[in-house]
Every structure is written in structure tokens, then in C-alpha cells.
Design an enzyme around this catalytic site. Structure first.
Site, mmCIF file in Angstrom:
data_model
loop_
_atom_site.group_PDB
_atom_site.id
_atom_site.type_symbol
_atom_site.label_atom_id
_atom_site.label_comp_id
_atom_site.label_asym_id
_atom_site.label_seq_id
_atom_site.Cartn_x
_atom_site.Cartn_y
_atom_site.Cartn_z
ATOM 1 N N ASN A 53 0.603 -0.872 -0.215
ATOM 2 C CA ASN A 53 0.317 -0.078 0.144
ATOM 3 C C ASN A 53 0.604 1.207 -0.465
ATOM 4 O O ASN A 53 2.102 0.922 -0.179
ATOM 5 C CB ASN A 53 -0.869 -0.218 1.571
ATOM 6 C CG ASN A 53 -0.328 -0.067 2.991
ATOM 7 O OD1 ASN A 53 0.555 1.161 2.698
ATOM 8 N ND2 ASN A 53 -0.575 -0.808 3.296
ATOM 9 N N ASP A 65 1.493 -8.675 1.073
ATOM 10 C CA ASP A 65 2.518 -8.092 1.763
ATOM 11 C C ASP A 65 2.876 -8.081 3.208
ATOM 12 O O ASP A 65 4.236 -8.204 3.768
ATOM 13 C CB ASP A 65 1.379 -6.399 2.264
ATOM 14 C CG ASP A 65 2.613 -4.779 2.475
ATOM 15 O OD1 ASP A 65 3.620 -5.168 2.109
ATOM 16 O OD2 ASP A 65 2.067 -3.943 2.260
ATOM 17 N N GLY A 70 -1.795 -10.079 4.129
ATOM 18 C CA GLY A 70 -2.527 -10.078 2.660
ATOM 19 C C GLY A 70 -0.312 -10.986 2.172
ATOM 20 O O GLY A 70 0.645 -11.036 2.819
HETATM 21 N N1 APR Z 1 1.674 -15.514 -1.783
HETATM 22 C C1 APR Z 1 1.421 -15.597 -3.017
HETATM 23 N N2 APR Z 1 -0.186 -14.849 -3.575
HETATM 24 C C2 APR Z 1 -1.002 -14.604 -1.858
HETATM 25 C C3 APR Z 1 -0.208 -14.957 -0.656
HETATM 26 C C4 APR Z 1 1.324 -15.205 -0.458
HETATM 27 N N3 APR Z 1 2.388 -15.996 0.228
HETATM 28 N N4 APR Z 1 -0.623 -14.387 0.787
HETATM 29 C C5 APR Z 1 -1.891 -14.210 -0.275
HETATM 30 N N5 APR Z 1 -2.050 -14.004 -1.535
HETATM 31 C C6 APR Z 1 -2.244 -13.658 -2.800
HETATM 32 C C7 APR Z 1 -4.342 -13.990 -2.310
HETATM 33 O O1 APR Z 1 -5.370 -14.776 -2.324
HETATM 34 C C8 APR Z 1 -4.293 -12.641 -3.186
HETATM 35 O O2 APR Z 1 -5.102 -13.360 -4.738
HETATM 36 O O3 APR Z 1 -2.302 -12.198 -3.527
HETATM 37 C C9 APR Z 1 -3.622 -11.676 -3.507
HETATM 38 C C10 APR Z 1 -3.956 -10.220 -2.986
HETATM 39 O O4 APR Z 1 -4.102 -9.735 -2.099
HETATM 40 P P1 APR Z 1 -3.616 -8.907 -1.651
HETATM 41 O O5 APR Z 1 -2.246 -9.281 -0.852
HETATM 42 O O6 APR Z 1 -4.493 -8.746 -0.461
HETATM 43 O O7 APR Z 1 -3.561 -7.501 -2.643
HETATM 44 P P2 APR Z 1 -4.197 -6.587 -2.818
HETATM 45 O O8 APR Z 1 -5.582 -6.933 -2.976
HETATM 46 O O9 APR Z 1 -3.539 -5.951 -3.321
HETATM 47 O O10 APR Z 1 -4.189 -5.308 -1.867
HETATM 48 C C11 APR Z 1 -3.255 -4.609 -0.717
HETATM 49 O O11 APR Z 1 -3.618 -5.343 0.980
HETATM 50 O O12 APR Z 1 -1.464 -6.455 3.103
HETATM 51 C C12 APR Z 1 -2.610 -4.879 2.600
HETATM 52 O O13 APR Z 1 -0.294 -3.859 1.979
HETATM 53 C C13 APR Z 1 -1.425 -4.398 1.548
HETATM 54 O O14 APR Z 1 -3.576 -1.916 1.359
HETATM 55 C C14 APR Z 1 -2.402 -3.615 0.453
HETATM 56 C C15 APR Z 1 -3.375 -4.468 0.379
#
Ligand code: APR
Length: 177
Positions: free
Chosen positions: A30, A40, A38
Site C-alpha cells: 500500500n 505484504d 496478505g
Molecule cells: N503468496 C502468493 N499470493 C498470495 C499470498 C502469498 N503469500 N498471500 C495472499 N496472496 C494472494 C491473494 O490470495 C490474492 O489473490 O495475493 C493476491 C493479492 O492479495 P493481497 O495480498 O490482499 O493484495 P491486494 O489485493 O493487492 O491488496 C493490497 O493489502 O495487505 C494489504 O498492504 C496491502 O493495503 C495493501 C493491500
């Protein structure tokens, strides 16, 4: 699954992006760059405090107001099996507004940064398809189109790392379509 082309190979794997041995791992961050849930959360947990320290330095220098949506910036990968983490900020999905150019920009800018670093292998998550609420099928189509159209410099392999089978299938269809 591997796509044969003169362009960088597109590879799909199902798994956790923090397990990937690549030159650069892309983080769905973010704009604060200071962590979240997630992907991040997983990247900062597994990569350790060096990544956050680098992010704080970026906030104190070039990105005082945070990293804008659609932009990308690199830090160390800390203890991850990679050389760099490239942080990019995906757009939140809106039903009443087409924000796909911003999502495409995340992939394009991340590849531009990877190319500048000399990275040959880059792992991407499905940006914006988790907390940001982007529908998976559309997120996959935007991702695949964007990396196919982007200038990739030194990059030889673009690896999409999909957390579950549903995401893997969505990317498989996007690559085939
Ligand atoms: N490895 C691969 N894919 C993952 C993992 C992982 N360890 N963890 C989650 N995912 C997948 C989720 O299932 C989803 O399909 O990655 C994709 C993106 O999910 P998010 O991490 O929630 O990212 P996003 O939708 O871009 O949201 C970003 O979330 O954590 C916060 O700081 C971050 O505010 C930002 C927002």
C-alpha cells in the site's frame, strides 16, 4: 506451465510467493510502504526487518507522501530467497470506474524497475485481487496483457505465483486467451 516466446517466458505456479527463488519478488503493497496483510504481510514477516528499514528510508527521502498507486520501487529482499523486493501499489477495485490502466501500470512499472536492476527472474502475485477486491478473472487478464506489452529489459522469466487453485486457473485461462 511455460509459454514459449521470444519475449520473457510467462510461468505460472501455485504457491506462496515468499518461497520463490527469483531475482525479484513483487509485493502488493500500500502507499505507506509500511506493511499490511496478505502478500505484504507475508513478505515482511518472512523477509525480516531489513525490508521495513529500507521502506522507512524511502518514506524519509523520495516518497514522503507515500508511493502512488500504479508506481513501483525496489528495496532489499532481506532474508527472502531473492535479491530485491519491488513494491507496487495496486488500485482498489471500483464497480463504477475502470481502473485497469492503474493495475496494468503496476505490472509495467515493476518490470521497468526489475529491468533497471538487471533482474532476470521476477515473481508477481495477483495484484489487487485480495484485499483490494479486484475480480480474479479480470485481474488475471489485465496482468497477462500488461506483462506481454511491457518493456522487460533484462527479464527472462515472469513468474505469476498464485495462492490457490482458483487463482491459478484464472491465470491459466488468461494466458491461453
Ligand atoms: N503468496 C502468493 N499470493 C498470495 C499470498 C502469498 N503469500 N498471500 C495472499 N496472496 C494472494 C491473494 O490470495 C490474492 O489473490 O495475493 C493476491 C493479492 O492479495 P493481497 O495480498 O490482499 O493484495 P491486494 O489485493 O493487492 O491488496 C493490497 O493489502 O495487505 C494489504 O498492504 C496491502 O493495503 C495493501 C493491500
Amino acid at each position: 506451465m511455460t509459454e514459449a516466446a521470444s519475449r520473457p517466458a510467462i510461468v505460472l505456479v501455485q504457491g506462496d510467493i515468499t518461497d520463490q527463488s527469483v531475482d525479484a519478488i513483487v509485493n502488493a503493497a500500500n502507499s505507506s510502504l509500511l506493511g499490511g496483510g496478505g502478500v505484504d504481510g507475508a513478505i515482511h514477516r518472512r523477509g525480516g526487518p531489513e525490508i521495513l528499514a529500507d521502506c522507512r528510508r524511502l518514506r524519509a527521502s523520495h516518497y514522503g507522501k507515500g508511493l502512488p498507486t500504479g508506481h513501483a520501487v525496489a528495496t532489499t529482499a532481506g532474508r527472502l530467497p531473492a535479491r530485491w523486493v519491488i513494491h507496487t501499489v495496486g488500485p482498489v477495485w471500483r464497480p463504477d470506474e475502470d481502473r485497469s490502466p492503474l493495475l496494468a501500470s503496476c505490472y509495467r512499472e515493476s518490470l521497468r524497475v526489475a529491468g533497471e536492476l538487471g533482474a532476470r527472474t521476477v515473481a508477481f502475485p495477483a495484484i489487487s485481487t485480495g484485499i483490494c477486491g479486484w475480480p480474479l478473472d479480470d485481474g488475471a487478464r489485465v496482468a497477462v496483457r500488461a506483462v506481454r506489452e511491457a518493456a522487460a529489459g533484462s527479464v527472462e522469466e515472469i513468474r505469476f505465483v498464485l495462492f490457490d487453485e482458483v487463482a491459478y486457473r484464472a491465470f491459466e485461462e488468461a494466458v491461453a486467451g
